[in-house]
Enzyme design. Structure first.
Site, PDB file in Angstrom:
ATOM      1  N   TYR A 155       0.846  -1.203   0.000  1.00 46.08           N
ATOM      2  CA  TYR A 155       0.000   0.000   0.000  1.00 46.08           C
ATOM      3  C   TYR A 155       0.877   1.246   0.000  1.00 46.08           C
ATOM      4  CZ  TYR A 155      -3.862   3.156   1.178  1.00 46.08           C
ATOM      5  OH  TYR A 155      -4.795   4.179   1.150  1.00 46.08           O
ATOM      6  N   THR A 190     -14.255   5.470   6.513  1.00 42.23           N
ATOM      7  CA  THR A 190     -14.821   4.793   5.333  1.00 42.23           C
ATOM      8  C   THR A 190     -14.736   3.290   5.591  1.00 42.23           C
ATOM      9  OG1 THR A 190     -12.753   4.445   4.142  1.00 42.23           O
ATOM     10  CG2 THR A 190     -13.827   6.583   3.819  1.00 42.23           C
TER      11      THR A 190
HETATM   12  P1  NAD Z   1     -13.414   2.303   0.209  1.00 47.49           P
HETATM   13  O1  NAD Z   1     -12.939   0.901   0.257  1.00 47.49           O
HETATM   14  O2  NAD Z   1     -14.597   2.688   0.988  1.00 47.49           O
HETATM   15  O3  NAD Z   1     -13.687   2.747  -1.306  1.00 47.49           O
HETATM   16  C1  NAD Z   1     -12.834   2.384  -2.352  1.00 47.49           C
HETATM   17  C2  NAD Z   1     -13.689   2.123  -3.567  1.00 47.49           C
HETATM   18  O4  NAD Z   1     -12.818   1.691  -4.639  1.00 47.49           O
HETATM   19  C3  NAD Z   1     -14.710   0.993  -3.335  1.00 47.49           C
HETATM   20  O5  NAD Z   1     -15.985   1.382  -3.776  1.00 47.49           O
HETATM   21  C4  NAD Z   1     -14.146  -0.155  -4.155  1.00 47.49           C
HETATM   22  O6  NAD Z   1     -15.113  -1.062  -4.645  1.00 47.49           O
HETATM   23  C5  NAD Z   1     -13.453   0.589  -5.277  1.00 47.49           C
HETATM   24  N1  NAD Z   1     -12.510  -0.281  -5.980  1.00 47.49           N
HETATM   25  C6  NAD Z   1     -11.645  -1.175  -5.449  1.00 47.49           C
HETATM   26  N2  NAD Z   1     -11.011  -1.842  -6.425  1.00 47.49           N
HETATM   27  C7  NAD Z   1     -11.489  -1.355  -7.605  1.00 47.49           C
HETATM   28  C8  NAD Z   1     -11.221  -1.631  -8.964  1.00 47.49           C
HETATM   29  N3  NAD Z   1     -10.346  -2.576  -9.330  1.00 47.49           N
HETATM   30  N4  NAD Z   1     -11.863  -0.913  -9.901  1.00 47.49           N
HETATM   31  C9  NAD Z   1     -12.758   0.053  -9.545  1.00 47.49           C
HETATM   32  N5  NAD Z   1     -13.068   0.345  -8.276  1.00 47.49           N
HETATM   33  C10 NAD Z   1     -12.433  -0.349  -7.322  1.00 47.49           C
HETATM   34  O7  NAD Z   1     -12.168   3.193   0.607  1.00 47.49           O
HETATM   35  P2  NAD Z   1     -11.967   4.775   0.759  1.00 47.49           P
HETATM   36  O8  NAD Z   1     -11.391   4.978   2.091  1.00 47.49           O
HETATM   37  O9  NAD Z   1     -13.151   5.541   0.337  1.00 47.49           O
HETATM   38  O10 NAD Z   1     -10.778   4.953  -0.290  1.00 47.49           O
HETATM   39  C11 NAD Z   1     -10.805   5.875  -1.373  1.00 47.49           C
HETATM   40  C12 NAD Z   1      -9.364   6.209  -1.718  1.00 47.49           C
HETATM   41  O11 NAD Z   1      -8.776   6.929  -0.634  1.00 47.49           O
HETATM   42  C13 NAD Z   1      -8.486   4.975  -1.951  1.00 47.49           C
HETATM   43  O12 NAD Z   1      -7.592   5.241  -3.013  1.00 47.49           O
HETATM   44  C14 NAD Z   1      -7.726   4.865  -0.641  1.00 47.49           C
HETATM   45  O13 NAD Z   1      -6.511   4.189  -0.796  1.00 47.49           O
HETATM   46  C15 NAD Z   1      -7.552   6.319  -0.276  1.00 47.49           C
HETATM   47  N6  NAD Z   1      -7.289   6.586   1.143  1.00 47.49           N
HETATM   48  C16 NAD Z   1      -8.135   6.168   2.123  1.00 47.49           C
HETATM   49  C17 NAD Z   1      -7.868   6.490   3.443  1.00 47.49           C
HETATM   50  C18 NAD Z   1      -8.789   6.113   4.593  1.00 47.49           C
HETATM   51  O14 NAD Z   1      -8.428   6.275   5.741  1.00 47.49           O
HETATM   52  N7  NAD Z   1      -9.988   5.615   4.349  1.00 47.49           N
HETATM   53  C19 NAD Z   1      -6.724   7.221   3.747  1.00 47.49           C
HETATM   54  C20 NAD Z   1      -5.874   7.632   2.732  1.00 47.49           C
HETATM   55  C21 NAD Z   1      -6.174   7.310   1.426  1.00 47.49           C
END
Ligand code: NAD
Length: 250
Positions: A155, A190
């Protein structure tokens, strides 16, 4: 008047979490949103809710690791709304393993988090050229800036790749009026982060490390994404927007 009135915005991973929040915010601010995910039932539910709220948005299946899926969704945006102005590469996954990361785990995380951003960018650029410019917003993480804040080495690596891929994109396409910036969220409420924070002991340890003392709500990231996608950020490219409650300032 909305902050992205009349713009056509493509969001990956929009079925839940931060992506779904962005679909709603961009709609409220006047954009037509085309969004994709692999969770089709949830995606269609978001589409229905947004249409009921008066936002003309379109959901379609998108696996970000598939170039043909990207070609189809970009073509859909242009066919339905006439152009493509902004791309939010939001889809991402985290596999919480460290020493026992398998080769398959590594490949999957790199494929979704890094290759997905490359494929989305590659496919959107020609459409943005046709639109006379555009804005690409790539969702990295604070785990793409430091070795901490994730229990998953792939990651960190995949999000670090997004950070520098964004800068290379910004430099390469600046002359064509296409901007590219990365967003680096800290801990956000999330489904992705719930696995970590559902464990009270781990949650207490993590919360103690966040200067603002809490996780953020997805809307607190969505406003940053909206800014970068909008014309308000017309001189911002190659930048990193950290939205983390002070985590990496320490
Ligand atoms: P989440 O898991 O709720 O949402 C991620 C979405 O991406 C989901 O709907 C999932 O189905 C979709 N996804 C996964 N694989 C996929 C694919 N191959 N094709 C299309 N869609 C796909 O997570 P989130 O927290 O909303 O994450 C959103 C972004 O923010 C991500 O890139 C994550 O790495 C980043 N992020 C999250 C956090 C956190 O604390 N939640 C922190 C930093 C960064």
């Amino acid at each position: 008047m909305g902050r992205v009135d009349g713009k056509v915005v493509l969001i990956s991973g929009g079925a839940r979490g931060m992506g779904a929040e962005e679909v709603g915010l961009f709609g409220r601010e006047g954009a037509n949103v085309v969004f994709g995910d692999i969770l089709d039932d949830l995606g269609r539910q978001v589409e229905e809710e947004q249409r009921a709220a008066g936002h003309d948005c379109t959901y379609t299946h998108l696996d970000v690791t598939s170039e043909s899926d990207w070609q189809a969704i970009v073509a859909l945006a242009e066919a339905r709304y006439g152009r493509l102005d902004a791309l939010v590469n939001n889809a991402g996954i985290s596999i919480s393993v460290v020493g026992d990361t398998s080769e398959a785990d590594w490949d999957r995380v790199m494929d979704v988090n890094s290759k997905g951003v490359f494929l989305g960018t590659k496919t959107a650029i020609p459409a943005m050229r046709r639109a006379g410019g555009g804005s690409i917003v790539n969702i990295s993480s604070i785990a793409g800036m430091t070795g901490a804040w994730s229990r998953s080495h792939p990651y960190n690596a995949s999000k670090g790749a997004v950070r520098l891929f964004t800068k290379a994109t910004a430099i390469q396409y600046a002359a064509e009026g296409i901007r590219a910036n990365s967003v680096h969220p800290g801990p956000i409420i999330t489904p992705m982060s719930s696995a970590t924070y559902d464990d009270p002991e781990v949650a207490a340890q993590r919360l103690a490390l966040i200067p603002l003392g809490r996780r953020a709500h997805p809307i607190e990231v969505a406003y940053g994404v909206l800014y970068l996608a909008s014309d308000e950020a017309s001189f911002v490219t190659g930048a990193e927007l950290v939205i983390d409650g002070g985590c990496i300032a320490q």
